[in-house]
Write an enzyme that holds these catalytic residues in place. Structure first.
Site, PDB file in Angstrom:
ATOM      1  N   CYS A 184      -6.656 -32.096  -4.286  1.00 34.45           N
ATOM      2  CA  CYS A 184      -6.044 -32.579  -5.529  1.00 34.45           C
ATOM      3  C   CYS A 184      -5.791 -31.388  -6.431  1.00 34.45           C
ATOM      4  O   CYS A 184      -6.709 -30.633  -6.752  1.00 34.45           O
ATOM      5  CB  CYS A 184      -6.957 -33.593  -6.228  1.00 34.45           C
ATOM      6  SG  CYS A 184      -6.249 -34.253  -7.771  1.00 34.45           S
ATOM      7  N   CYS A 265       9.449   3.397 -17.422  1.00 32.29           N
ATOM      8  CA  CYS A 265       8.335   2.616 -16.868  1.00 32.29           C
ATOM      9  C   CYS A 265       8.485   2.426 -15.364  1.00 32.29           C
ATOM     10  O   CYS A 265       7.501   2.535 -14.618  1.00 32.29           O
ATOM     11  CB  CYS A 265       8.252   1.251 -17.547  1.00 32.29           C
ATOM     12  SG  CYS A 265       7.943   1.310 -19.329  1.00 32.29           S
ATOM     13  N   CYS A 292       1.994  15.015  21.689  1.00 39.88           N
ATOM     14  CA  CYS A 292       2.106  15.551  23.043  1.00 39.88           C
ATOM     15  C   CYS A 292       3.521  15.291  23.550  1.00 39.88           C
ATOM     16  O   CYS A 292       4.011  14.158  23.454  1.00 39.88           O
ATOM     17  CB  CYS A 292       1.073  14.886  23.952  1.00 39.88           C
ATOM     18  SG  CYS A 292       1.301  15.259  25.710  1.00 39.88           S
ATOM     19  N   CYS A 305      -5.735  29.445  19.718  1.00 34.92           N
ATOM     20  CA  CYS A 305      -4.902  29.546  20.915  1.00 34.92           C
ATOM     21  C   CYS A 305      -3.792  28.515  20.878  1.00 34.92           C
ATOM     22  O   CYS A 305      -4.008  27.355  20.531  1.00 34.92           O
ATOM     23  CB  CYS A 305      -5.771  29.343  22.159  1.00 34.92           C
ATOM     24  SG  CYS A 305      -4.833  29.420  23.703  1.00 34.92           S
TER      25      CYS A 305
END
Length: 504
Positions: A184, A265, A292, A305
């Site tokens: 309700c 704003c 990769c 490396c």
């Protein structure tokens, strides 16, 4: 029960035990100091005045639509306290539909029931031996200890009280408390709440929640963002103009943020969101990691490396060129040679991310530096006050030493303006106007730093005359440069000269 007699009782946070609402004499502050009242007129309201304003609006609308005060408040809240829109919609459309949308029982439905001499039968309540069974706690109670809304759902007063207290105190709900019955959505009116609640603290919390909802929903009202201030700014219309609360805090009336001239704003909201979300973390990942070439797994380099081996697919590749590692030992392989044609055809996504991150950090660092300087500059007021007291001991009047406070005021204004110029510049597309803007920005920044240095120097009686003249001259110059910068930006807004970058 009328809303202005019961709901508004105990509305003063400082007098929780009072039983009557005390109407205080109006104490309003109009138009911030140093600002033309005709440009943006506003009032500063105390909490009692906000409650009085809410009651006046309810009475005004109630006299037109002729419905109970508590129902009027819920309708006004549904229409964001736009009384003109409520009255217009009420008489030009289906009133029953309006009440349904606001989760209320339409008065016409109640009139129809009364005319047909029928009553809304209590739902989910079963009469046994002269008593009713509460469908929440299943206790059998006399009818006089049952209560409900116009939807027909009735429960025992004890369950209602516990339900309302939980909603108010634990969940912070006020204007959106619905019937306790499952599924309700009819809202609980103020009269029912105040009749069922007995704890004065819960009543007070409910009243504050209703008042807060009134301010939050009303586009012409805005709370002062200063913690524990409690004042409300009332404007005559919505505008991105500076307003100053009675506590001394100045902020933008349209968005509630600290006054942020020259940036709009909407742009400031984008900047704050950009600083708060995780987009820059993603940029960092893109700038400091690579995929990769074979399986596209994300890899971060943690050694010197350049020979990389993907842990997932075991592919050997070069970190620099992302090519297979095997030919790197051959004399014919040119990993060290920059391919101009390849660079002209396309820049990698990683390079774009790195460039975007560097640009963001450039403007963000300067924005944060001025923010930090502004916080530190505010501490100058304490030291300046000591210096002013010391000067007055050396035959200087109170008026003669006010130049120091004025200089700190100017310094803080310039810091705040400079801080937001970097937000404006971050989204600005380069053109002739942006070059002028950056020149004005540079001049203001240099003058501001010089003024800051003067104020941080040790001021003794021997150098007082020289320092005073320099501080006054530099303060006036800073004000002048700040006004020039702001005037140029505003003229750009008016003439639509500014162009903004997309997708940043």
């Amino acid at each position: 029960m009328e809303i202005d007699d019961d709901l508004l009782a105990n509305s003063d946070a400082g007098t929780e035990d009072d039983d009557e609402f005390v109407e205080l004499a109006p104490e309003q502050t109009s138009a911030m100091d140093g600002m033309d009242p005709e440009e943006f007129p506003y009032d500063v309201l105390a909490l009692e005045q906000v409650v009085t304003l809410m009651v006046d609006i309810i009475k005004e609308v109630r006299n037109v639509v002729e419905i109970p005060a508590t129902t009027t408040r819920i309708l006004l809240n549904h229409f964001k306290w736009d009384k003109e829109k409520l009255i217009e919609t009420y008489y030009e459309s289906d009133p029953d539909r309006i009440f349904a949308d606001a989760h209320l029982i339409s008065p016409s439905r109640k009139v129809a029931i009364a005319c047909s001499k029928r009553e809304i039968k209590p739902r989910y309540s079963v009469k046994e031996n002269g008593e009713y069974v509460c469908e929440i706690c299943y206790a059998s109670v006399p009818e006089q200890l049952m209560s409900g809304l116009e939807c027909g759902h009735r429960f025992c007063i004890s369950c209602w009280t516990h339900y309302l207290t939980t909603k108010i105190m634990d969940e912070g709900m006020g204007q959106t408390i619905s019937c306790a019955a499952h599924n309700c959505d009819i809202l609980v009116d103020d009269e029912t709440v105040m009749k069922l609640l007995s704890d004065s603290h819960v009543k007070l919390k409910y009243q504050h929640l209703i008042t807060n909802s009134f301010v939050e929903c009303n586009r012409l009202l805005r709370w002062c963002p200063t913690p524990d201030c409690g004042h409300v700014i009332k404007g005559q219309y919505v505008s991105d103009k500076p307003v100053t609360c009675r506590c001394g805090h100045t902020f933008c009336f349209a968005c509630g943020q600290n006054w942020h001239d020259p940036v709009k704003c909407s742009i400031l909201r984008k900047w704050i969101k950009k600083c708060d979300d995780d987009s820059e973390t993603s940029n960092w990942i893109a700038a400091n990691t690579k995929e990769c070439p074979k399986c596209r797994s994300i890899i971060e380099k943690d050694g010197g490396c350049n020979h990389m081996v993907c842990k997932k697919c075991r592919f050997d590749f070069c970190w620099v060129c992302l090519g297979p590692w095997e030919p790197h030992g051959s004399s014919w392989y040119n990993c060290n040679r920059y391919d101009e044609d390849e660079a002209k055809r396309a820049r990698s996504a990683q390079e774009k991310s790195r460039a975007a991150l560097q640009r963001y950090l450039f403007y963000c660092n300067r924005y944060m530096n001025h923010m930090q300087s502004l916080k530190l500059e505010n501490k100058l007021y304490a030291s300046v006050r000591d210096k002013m007291e010391e000067m007055q001991k050396h035959n200087m009047s109170w008026i003669e030493v006010q130049f120091l406070k004025k200089a700190v005021d100017v310094l803080c204004q310039c810091r705040q303006t400079l801080m937001h110029t970097y937000v404006f510049a971050f989204y600005l597309r380069k053109n002739n106007q942006s070059i002028i803007f950056e020149t004005n920005q540079r001049d203001l920044e240099q003058a501001t730093e010089q003024l800051s240095e003067y104020l941080e120097r040790e001021i003794t009686q021997e150098v007082l005359r020289d320092i005073k003249q320099k501080v006054q001259d530099k303060s006036r110059y800073c004000e002048s440069r700040r006004n020039v910068l702001l005037k140029h930006v505003h003229e750009g807004y008016e003439n639509e000269l500014w162009e903004y970058l997309d997708n940043i």
